[in-house]
Scaffold this motif. Structure first.
Motif, PDB file in Angstrom:
ATOM      1  N   ASP A  32      37.264  51.068  43.659  1.00 14.57           N
ATOM      2  CA  ASP A  32      37.076  50.605  42.283  1.00 14.57           C
ATOM      3  C   ASP A  32      37.931  49.370  41.994  1.00 14.57           C
ATOM      4  O   ASP A  32      38.503  49.228  40.920  1.00 14.57           O
ATOM      5  N   GLU A  34      36.961  46.342  41.545  1.00 12.32           N
ATOM      6  CA  GLU A  34      36.364  45.439  40.561  1.00 12.32           C
ATOM      7  C   GLU A  34      36.918  45.693  39.159  1.00 12.32           C
ATOM      8  O   GLU A  34      37.099  44.760  38.381  1.00 12.32           O
ATOM      9  N   ASN A  35      37.165  46.954  38.838  1.00  8.44           N
ATOM     10  CA  ASN A  35      37.663  47.292  37.502  1.00  8.44           C
ATOM     11  C   ASN A  35      39.182  47.196  37.390  1.00  8.44           C
ATOM     12  O   ASN A  35      39.714  47.011  36.300  1.00  8.44           O
ATOM     13  N   ARG A  36      39.880  47.331  38.500  1.00  9.04           N
ATOM     14  CA  ARG A  36      41.342  47.368  38.453  1.00  9.04           C
ATOM     15  C   ARG A  36      42.000  46.043  38.775  1.00  9.04           C
ATOM     16  O   ARG A  36      43.172  45.838  38.469  1.00  9.04           O
ATOM     17  N   HIS A  39      43.979  43.932  36.187  1.00 11.30           N
ATOM     18  CA  HIS A  39      45.069  44.660  35.523  1.00 11.30           C
ATOM     19  C   HIS A  39      46.199  45.020  36.483  1.00 11.30           C
ATOM     20  O   HIS A  39      47.215  45.549  36.056  1.00 11.30           O
ATOM     21  N   TRP A  79      36.215  37.278  38.910  1.00  8.82           N
ATOM     22  CA  TRP A  79      37.527  37.437  38.269  1.00  8.82           C
ATOM     23  C   TRP A  79      38.187  36.063  38.271  1.00  8.82           C
ATOM     24  O   TRP A  79      37.824  35.187  39.028  1.00  8.82           O
ATOM     25  N   ARG A  83      35.137  34.216  36.453  1.00  4.73           N
ATOM     26  CA  ARG A  83      34.721  35.155  35.417  1.00  4.73           C
ATOM     27  C   ARG A  83      33.620  34.510  34.594  1.00  4.73           C
ATOM     28  O   ARG A  83      33.694  33.336  34.264  1.00  4.73           O
TER      29      ARG A  83
END
Length: 152
Positions: A32, A34-36, A39, A79, A83
Motif C-alpha cells: 500500500d 501509493e497511499n502511504r 505521509h 506523487w 501529482r
C-alpha cells in the motif's frame, strides 16, 4: 589463461556474496505504498529507495512483484511533481465556471446589441450602396471586378 579463469571465479563468488547479502524487503514496508508514500518521513523514504536500488542490482526475476510495483511507483507514480493538477471533482467545478463566464459574455453581447443605441452609420444599406458606387468609380475592388480591365 589460468589467471583469467581465477579472476572470473573470484568475480562470480564476490557477486554471489554481494547478491546473497541483499535481502528481500519486507512486504509490510512496501504494501500500500501509493497511499502511504507522501505521509512517510523523508528518512524512511530514502532508506526504502536505497533498499530498492540495491535489490534492483539483482536479476529482475529475483525481485518480488511487490518490490517491482514499489520501484515503479517510486519512479513513475503520481506523487510530488507528477501529482495530478486537478483533484477529483475540480474539473466539473472549472467547467461550471467556464460555462458561467461564457453565458455572461453572450448575455452581455446580446444586451449591448439590443439596447446599445443606434447602429453605426456605416452599417446601414444606403452607406453600403454609396460605398459600392465609390469603389466602382475608383476601380478599387480587385475581387469583384471593379478594377479588371475589359479587353475587346
Amino acid at each position: 589463461m589460468l589467471r583469467n579463469t581465477i579472476c572470473r571465479a573470484n568475480i562470480t563468488q564476490l557477486s554471489a556474496r554481494r547478491f546473497a547479502s541483499i535481502q528481500a524487503i519486507s512486504k509490510a514496508s512496501i504494501t500500500d505504498l501509493e497511499n502511504r508514500w507522501e505521509h512517510m518521513p523523508t528518512n524512511e523514504q530514502e532508506s526504502l529507495v536505497a533498499k530498492l536500488t540495491q535489490r534492483q542490482t539483482l536479476p529482475w526475476k529475483d525481485l518480488t512483484d511487490a518490490e517491482k510495483q514499489a520501484a515503479w511507483y517510486i519512479s513513475y507514480g503520481s506523487w510530488g511533481p507528477r501529482r495530478p493538477v486537478l483533484a477529483k471533482g475540480e474539473a466539473s467545478y472549472i467547467l461550471q465556471g467556464v460555462l458561467l463566464g461564457l453565458a455572461i459574455s453572450i448575455g452581455a453581447f446580446a444586451w449591448i446589441r439590443q439596447y446599445g443605441g443606434e447602429d453605426v452609420k456605416s452599417m446601414n444599406k444606403e452607406w453600403q450602396l454609396k460605398s459600392d458606387e465609390y469603389l466602382k468609380s475608383k476601380n478599387a475592388n480587385p475581387w469583384g471586378g471593379y478594377s479588371q480591365v475589359q479587353s475587346k
